[in-house]
Scaffold this active site. Structure first.
Site: not given
Length: 496
Positions: A319, A342, A401
């Protein structure tokens, strides 16, 4: 937070008959869902739940907590088995290093291979996942709970404390290794910390890699700290610290929507610098240079001398950590390639994309991405459907996620589905694919052997993996490559 505790109590009484036979614990929940649940319950009468606690002692730096009993908690998973040991030939050890106890230093958890014992490893030697109760408070605040209530804060801290990482604290480096260890620097996501990706880090270490999981001090972590010096008349030194030092905690900085990009762009720059500091620290260990570890945890750093292969260095991150990895690849030539889980690409300046030229693997989950994020990814991988050995994008179907962090493994199926901390795919299968694809790409880039079956993940030859993305770009995105560098706060900041 009292509302949260009452909701947990309600769910316990509802599901206890189905799950009470399993030794379980509580974990961190889906951030957006928790905020929604909290808001929906705000009008109800608040009730305090008194939870019988056997102990509230928490480890401060990660060693096993052998005296604390397990808790029967019907909505979460067994604390000693929810994280599986790595599939490589080595058992794993870990320790914390803080070199330069100030904000300018480096703080990371090291995961490394250790000797395989003749008998089956005693799980009581496993390391606690939660470094201290202050991190539990940080997680709670990040997901939107008021943690000022003492009983709620104490309960959350206690419930997280029994979780175990399949790694032995401060164990000696494996002596049976014939070659030097490649090195991976790992960058955590927004609101996480150095232990939140222990499943991936232990998998890599079990295969003979050294992994340094950085804890960022840019105020993007759920919580972190430095040490400050104290005089004799001040507080006593913190447990785990050198004499004359106390912990000085750095809270999470919650961005306002209208200053989000400037803040996040500054943070990603600092984060990349901290990855470079971690790499510098690893170089010092490899050279046998003496370092002062503020953690005072008796780690024998001399055993790492001449054990690293400094020609085989990569970076990985989830992320916000994915964006950090990309910036690090541009800023530090020692990083050879990146594995990006991600990626949240919003914090990166558009002008930087042409400079990102090193090999990349993007491992996406099915539900996280949106058109703006995928359009930015297209700046680095032109054709998702025609991957090369150096650039490819894959998507793990049935995942969300949190499937790429430890959180999806901590909660039970019931609670995970209820609060959307896991996708439709079994979280252990999702983590196996996630880690397997990363291992395959890393080994291919380093020229190291690996199991042929792992390459099937990279090639989409698995029913739960597709090459490319499930997000379809409309005509405007395809023509412009990207619309305005702006998203709604809910989309750009949630679950990162």
């Amino acid at each position: 937070m009292h509302v949260f505790v009452r909701q947990i109590y309600t769910r316990i009484t509802t599901f206890w008959s189905h799950t009470a036979k399993t030794q379980l614990q509580c974990s961190t929940f889906n951030f957006a869902s928790q905020r929604s649940l909290l808001q929906s319950a705000s009008a109800r009468n608040q009730t305090t739940l008194c939870i019988p606690l056997a102990s509230t002692t928490l480890a401060t730096s990660g060693p096993p907590s052998s005296t604390q009993p397990f808790i029967m908690w019907p909505l979460t998973n067994n604390p000693t088995t929810c994280m599986k040991p790595g599939k490589g030939p080595f058992h794993v050890a870990c320790s914390d290093i803080m070199c330069d106890h100030t904000i300018d230093g480096s703080f990371c958890r090291l995961f490394y291979p250790t000797n395989s014992p003749a008998q089956q490893l005693d799980k009581s030697l496993y390391t606690t996942w939660l470094p201290s109760k202050d991190y539990a408070r940080g997680y709670a605040k990040f997901i939107g709970f008021d943690v000022s209530a003492p009983v709620a804060s104490m309960a959350l801290s206690f419930l997280l404390d029994d979780y175990k990482v399949p790694a032995i604290w401060n164990a000696p480096l494996a002596t049976e290794m014939k070659d030097k260890m490649p090195l991976i620097i790992f960058s955590h996501g927004l609101g996480a910390c150095r232990t939140a990706y222990s499943s991936t880090c232990t998998e890599l270490a079990s295969r003979g890699f050294m992994v340094a999981a950085v804890e960022h001090r840019d105020r993007s972590a759920c919580a972190t700290y430095v040490f400050k010096e104290v005089h004799h008349e001040e507080d006593e030194a913190s447990e785990g610290a050198r004499a004359g030092m106390v912990q000085d905690w750095i809270p999470h900085n919650f961005a306002k929507p209208n200053e989000d990009f400037e803040l996040r762009n500054n943070q990603v720059t600092q984060r990349a610098e901290e990855c470079t500091l971690a790499l510098n620290l690893m170089e010092k260990l490899n050279k046998g240079e003496e370092i002062i570890n503020a953690m005072n945890n008796e780690l024998n750093t001399a055993m790492f001398k001449d054990k690293f292969d400094m020609d085989k260095v990569a970076i990985a991150g989830h992320s916000f950590g994915g964006a950090t990895s990309l910036v690090s690849l541009v800023n530090d030539d020692r990083f050879k390639f990146g594995v990006i889980f991600d990626a949240w690409l919003y914090p990166i300046e558009r002008s930087m994309y042409p400079s990102i030229t090193k090999p990349l693997l993007f491992i996406n989950t099915e539900t996280f991405h949106w058109q703006g994020n995928i359009a930015r990814m297209h700046r680095m991988v032109d054709d998702f459907e025609k991957p090369t050995d150096d650039r490819r994008v894959i998507t793990i179907l049935g995942t969300c996620h949190q499937n790429q962090s430890d959180f999806s493994l901590l909660v039970s199926s019931t609670l995970g589905k209820l609060l959307k901390t896991r996708g439709k795919l079994d979280p252990h299968i999702a983590m196996e694919i996630n880690n397997g694809a990363a291992v395959a790409f890393i080994c291919k880039q380093f020229g190291l052997p690996f199991e042929e079956q792992l390459e099937s993940y990279l090639n989409g030859e698995n029913k739960d993996v597709m090459v490319g993305t499930n997000v379809k770009l409309d005509v405007n995105y395809k023509k412009s490559g990207e619309k305005k560098q702006q998203e709604t706060p809910e989309k750009s900041q949630a679950n990162l």
